[in-house]
Design a protein around this motif. Structure first.
Motif, PDB file in Angstrom:
ATOM      1  N   ILE A  25     -20.902  -8.491   7.101  1.00 24.17           N
ATOM      2  CA  ILE A  25     -19.837  -7.919   7.919  1.00 24.17           C
ATOM      3  C   ILE A  25     -18.661  -7.552   7.024  1.00 24.17           C
ATOM      4  O   ILE A  25     -18.073  -8.408   6.361  1.00 24.17           O
ATOM      5  N   ALA A  26     -18.342  -6.255   7.003  1.00 23.38           N
ATOM      6  CA  ALA A  26     -17.219  -5.734   6.228  1.00 23.38           C
ATOM      7  C   ALA A  26     -16.129  -5.300   7.207  1.00 23.38           C
ATOM      8  O   ALA A  26     -16.400  -4.563   8.151  1.00 23.38           O
ATOM      9  N   LEU A  27     -14.922  -5.767   6.981  1.00 24.56           N
ATOM     10  CA  LEU A  27     -13.793  -5.429   7.838  1.00 24.56           C
ATOM     11  C   LEU A  27     -12.854  -4.500   7.100  1.00 24.56           C
ATOM     12  O   LEU A  27     -12.321  -4.848   6.043  1.00 24.56           O
ATOM     13  N   ALA A  28     -12.671  -3.303   7.632  1.00 27.34           N
ATOM     14  CA  ALA A  28     -11.724  -2.341   7.069  1.00 27.34           C
ATOM     15  C   ALA A  28     -10.373  -2.575   7.738  1.00 27.34           C
ATOM     16  O   ALA A  28     -10.236  -2.405   8.954  1.00 27.34           O
ATOM     17  N   ALA A  29      -9.392  -2.990   6.938  1.00 21.11           N
ATOM     18  CA  ALA A  29      -8.075  -3.351   7.454  1.00 21.11           C
ATOM     19  C   ALA A  29      -7.034  -3.158   6.361  1.00 21.11           C
ATOM     20  O   ALA A  29      -7.376  -3.029   5.184  1.00 21.11           O
ATOM     21  N   PRO A  30      -5.752  -3.148   6.740  1.00 22.00           N
ATOM     22  CA  PRO A  30      -4.691  -2.991   5.733  1.00 22.00           C
ATOM     23  C   PRO A  30      -4.699  -4.127   4.702  1.00 22.00           C
ATOM     24  O   PRO A  30      -4.911  -5.291   5.038  1.00 22.00           O
ATOM     25  N   GLN A  31      -4.462  -3.769   3.469  1.00 25.66           N
ATOM     26  CA  GLN A  31      -4.448  -4.725   2.354  1.00 25.66           C
ATOM     27  C   GLN A  31      -3.487  -5.879   2.608  1.00 25.66           C
ATOM     28  O   GLN A  31      -3.773  -7.016   2.232  1.00 25.66           O
ATOM     29  N   ARG A  32      -2.378  -5.615   3.258  1.00 23.69           N
ATOM     30  CA  ARG A  32      -1.378  -6.669   3.486  1.00 23.69           C
ATOM     31  C   ARG A  32      -1.917  -7.814   4.348  1.00 23.69           C
ATOM     32  O   ARG A  32      -1.352  -8.899   4.373  1.00 23.69           O
ATOM     33  N   LEU A  33      -3.042  -7.588   5.035  1.00 23.55           N
ATOM     34  CA  LEU A  33      -3.637  -8.612   5.884  1.00 23.55           C
ATOM     35  C   LEU A  33      -4.679  -9.465   5.161  1.00 23.55           C
ATOM     36  O   LEU A  33      -5.240 -10.383   5.745  1.00 23.55           O
ATOM     37  N   ARG A  34      -4.918  -9.175   3.880  1.00 26.00           N
ATOM     38  CA  ARG A  34      -5.957  -9.894   3.141  1.00 26.00           C
ATOM     39  C   ARG A  34      -5.812 -11.419   3.213  1.00 26.00           C
ATOM     40  O   ARG A  34      -6.810 -12.118   3.424  1.00 26.00           O
ATOM     41  N   PRO A  35      -4.610 -12.001   3.053  1.00 27.59           N
ATOM     42  CA  PRO A  35      -4.522 -13.467   3.109  1.00 27.59           C
ATOM     43  C   PRO A  35      -5.027 -14.042   4.439  1.00 27.59           C
ATOM     44  O   PRO A  35      -5.626 -15.115   4.458  1.00 27.59           O
ATOM     45  N   ILE A  36      -4.821 -13.327   5.525  1.00 28.41           N
ATOM     46  CA  ILE A  36      -5.293 -13.783   6.833  1.00 28.41           C
ATOM     47  C   ILE A  36      -6.793 -13.533   6.956  1.00 28.41           C
ATOM     48  O   ILE A  36      -7.544 -14.393   7.424  1.00 28.41           O
ATOM     49  N   ILE A  37      -7.245 -12.362   6.536  1.00 28.54           N
ATOM     50  CA  ILE A  37      -8.667 -12.015   6.628  1.00 28.54           C
ATOM     51  C   ILE A  37      -9.510 -12.988   5.811  1.00 28.54           C
ATOM     52  O   ILE A  37     -10.601 -13.364   6.222  1.00 28.54           O
ATOM     53  N   ASP A  38      -8.990 -13.424   4.668  1.00 28.66           N
ATOM     54  CA  ASP A  38      -9.715 -14.389   3.842  1.00 28.66           C
ATOM     55  C   ASP A  38      -9.964 -15.713   4.578  1.00 28.66           C
ATOM     56  O   ASP A  38     -10.854 -16.468   4.200  1.00 28.66           O
ATOM     57  N   LEU A  39      -9.196 -15.980   5.631  1.00 23.63           N
ATOM     58  CA  LEU A  39      -9.363 -17.205   6.415  1.00 23.63           C
ATOM     59  C   LEU A  39     -10.365 -17.040   7.560  1.00 23.63           C
ATOM     60  O   LEU A  39     -10.720 -18.027   8.209  1.00 23.63           O
ATOM     61  N   ILE A  40     -10.799 -15.817   7.813  1.00 21.61           N
ATOM     62  CA  ILE A  40     -11.727 -15.552   8.917  1.00 21.61           C
ATOM     63  C   ILE A  40     -13.147 -15.661   8.371  1.00 21.61           C
ATOM     64  O   ILE A  40     -13.633 -14.776   7.679  1.00 21.61           O
ATOM     65  N   ALA A  41     -13.791 -16.754   8.684  1.00 26.64           N
ATOM     66  CA  ALA A  41     -15.128 -17.030   8.138  1.00 26.64           C
ATOM     67  C   ALA A  41     -16.168 -16.008   8.588  1.00 26.64           C
ATOM     68  O   ALA A  41     -17.210 -15.866   7.947  1.00 26.64           O
ATOM     69  N   SER A  42     -15.896 -15.270   9.640  1.00 27.06           N
ATOM     70  CA  SER A  42     -16.851 -14.292  10.167  1.00 27.06           C
ATOM     71  C   SER A  42     -16.926 -13.021   9.330  1.00 27.06           C
ATOM     72  O   SER A  42     -17.824 -12.219   9.523  1.00 27.06           O
ATOM     73  N   VAL A  43     -15.977 -12.819   8.435  1.00 25.00           N
ATOM     74  CA  VAL A  43     -15.901 -11.597   7.633  1.00 25.00           C
ATOM     75  C   VAL A  43     -16.383 -11.897   6.216  1.00 25.00           C
ATOM     76  O   VAL A  43     -15.908 -12.827   5.572  1.00 25.00           O
ATOM     77  N   ASP A  44     -17.323 -11.084   5.720  1.00 24.29           N
ATOM     78  CA  ASP A  44     -17.845 -11.267   4.366  1.00 24.29           C
ATOM     79  C   ASP A  44     -17.034 -10.504   3.323  1.00 24.29           C
ATOM     80  O   ASP A  44     -16.855 -10.971   2.210  1.00 24.29           O
ATOM     81  N   THR A  45     -16.586  -9.313   3.688  1.00 22.37           N
ATOM     82  CA  THR A  45     -15.891  -8.442   2.752  1.00 22.37           C
ATOM     83  C   THR A  45     -14.760  -7.722   3.472  1.00 22.37           C
ATOM     84  O   THR A  45     -14.908  -7.332   4.623  1.00 22.37           O
ATOM     85  N   MET A  46     -13.666  -7.525   2.747  1.00 20.10           N
ATOM     86  CA  MET A  46     -12.582  -6.708   3.279  1.00 20.10           C
ATOM     87  C   MET A  46     -12.571  -5.381   2.555  1.00 20.10           C
ATOM     88  O   MET A  46     -12.706  -5.322   1.328  1.00 20.10           O
ATOM     89  N   VAL A  47     -12.420  -4.313   3.316  1.00 22.01           N
ATOM     90  CA  VAL A  47     -12.297  -2.965   2.762  1.00 22.01           C
ATOM     91  C   VAL A  47     -10.862  -2.529   3.026  1.00 22.01           C
ATOM     92  O   VAL A  47     -10.490  -2.308   4.182  1.00 22.01           O
ATOM     93  N   PRO A  48     -10.023  -2.450   2.000  1.00 23.58           N
ATOM     94  CA  PRO A  48      -8.626  -2.066   2.222  1.00 23.58           C
ATOM     95  C   PRO A  48      -8.522  -0.636   2.754  1.00 23.58           C
ATOM     96  O   PRO A  48      -9.198   0.267   2.266  1.00 23.58           O
ATOM     97  N   VAL A  49      -7.686  -0.458   3.761  1.00 21.06           N
ATOM     98  CA  VAL A  49      -7.472   0.853   4.359  1.00 21.06           C
ATOM     99  C   VAL A  49      -6.015   0.940   4.798  1.00 21.06           C
ATOM    100  O   VAL A  49      -5.468  -0.017   5.334  1.00 21.06           O
ATOM    101  N   GLY A  50      -5.388   2.077   4.511  1.00 19.97           N
ATOM    102  CA  GLY A  50      -4.001   2.279   4.917  1.00 19.97           C
ATOM    103  C   GLY A  50      -3.900   2.691   6.369  1.00 19.97           C
ATOM    104  O   GLY A  50      -3.088   2.211   7.122  1.00 19.97           O
ATOM    105  N   ASP A  51      -4.743   3.601   6.772  1.00 19.28           N
ATOM    106  CA  ASP A  51      -4.826   4.057   8.150  1.00 19.28           C
ATOM    107  C   ASP A  51      -6.268   4.480   8.389  1.00 19.28           C
ATOM    108  O   ASP A  51      -7.035   4.631   7.438  1.00 19.28           O
ATOM    109  N   PRO A  52      -6.672   4.661   9.640  1.00 21.74           N
ATOM    110  CA  PRO A  52      -8.075   4.969   9.915  1.00 21.74           C
ATOM    111  C   PRO A  52      -8.590   6.211   9.195  1.00 21.74           C
ATOM    112  O   PRO A  52      -9.751   6.292   8.828  1.00 21.74           O
ATOM    113  N   GLY A  53      -7.716   7.168   8.957  1.00 22.82           N
ATOM    114  CA  GLY A  53      -8.133   8.388   8.270  1.00 22.82           C
ATOM    115  C   GLY A  53      -8.365   8.191   6.784  1.00 22.82           C
ATOM    116  O   GLY A  53      -8.970   9.027   6.128  1.00 22.82           O
ATOM    117  N   SER A  54      -7.900   7.076   6.242  1.00 23.79           N
ATOM    118  CA  SER A  54      -8.061   6.840   4.807  1.00 23.79           C
ATOM    119  C   SER A  54      -9.212   5.883   4.501  1.00 23.79           C
ATOM    120  O   SER A  54      -9.307   5.374   3.398  1.00 23.79           O
TER     121      SER A  54
END
Length: 108
Positions: free
Chosen positions: A34-63
């Motif tokens: 499971i890869a979650l595309a979300a703003p980079q600034r949320l990485r510290p919180i996303i790293d705590l979500i055990a359901s997510v394997d990878t974060m894909v940094p994104v500024g906005d949905p179009g990027s």
């Protein structure tokens, strides 16, 4: 291993609201990546979500930039606008779960 790409390119409140959906997704697809595309600034919180394997940094949905293999499943948790749908369709997923939108009748 199947890949599931989830787009949630908003703020902290929307991310926290999405956590139960991410947990349910993990329970339903325990072997998938499971890869979650979300703003980079949320990485510290996303790293705590055990359901997510990878974060894909994104500024906005179009990027949304996806360099991996075409996802088995792409999920739009961002909202019913066209921008997230365009970004997700560019990843060429086998299937998309999203809000209904008149500009994308094939996804309905």
């Amino acid at each position: 291993m199947a890949v599931v790409l989830v787009l949630q390119a908003r703020g902290l409140g929307d991310l926290l609201t999405a956590v139960p959906a991410l947990r349910a997704l993990r329970r339903a697809r325990p072997q998938d990546h499971i890869a979650l595309a979300a703003p980079q600034r949320l990485r510290p919180i996303i790293d705590l979500i055990a359901s997510v394997d990878t974060m894909v940094p994104v500024g906005d949905p179009g990027s949304l930039r996806w360099d991996g293999p075409a996802p088995d499943l792409a999920i739009n948790l961002h909202g019913p606008d066209t921008e997230p749908l365009v970004g997700l369709t560019k990843t060429e997923p086998a299937r998309i779960l999203t809000y209904r939108h008149p500009a994308f009748p094939e996804l309905g």
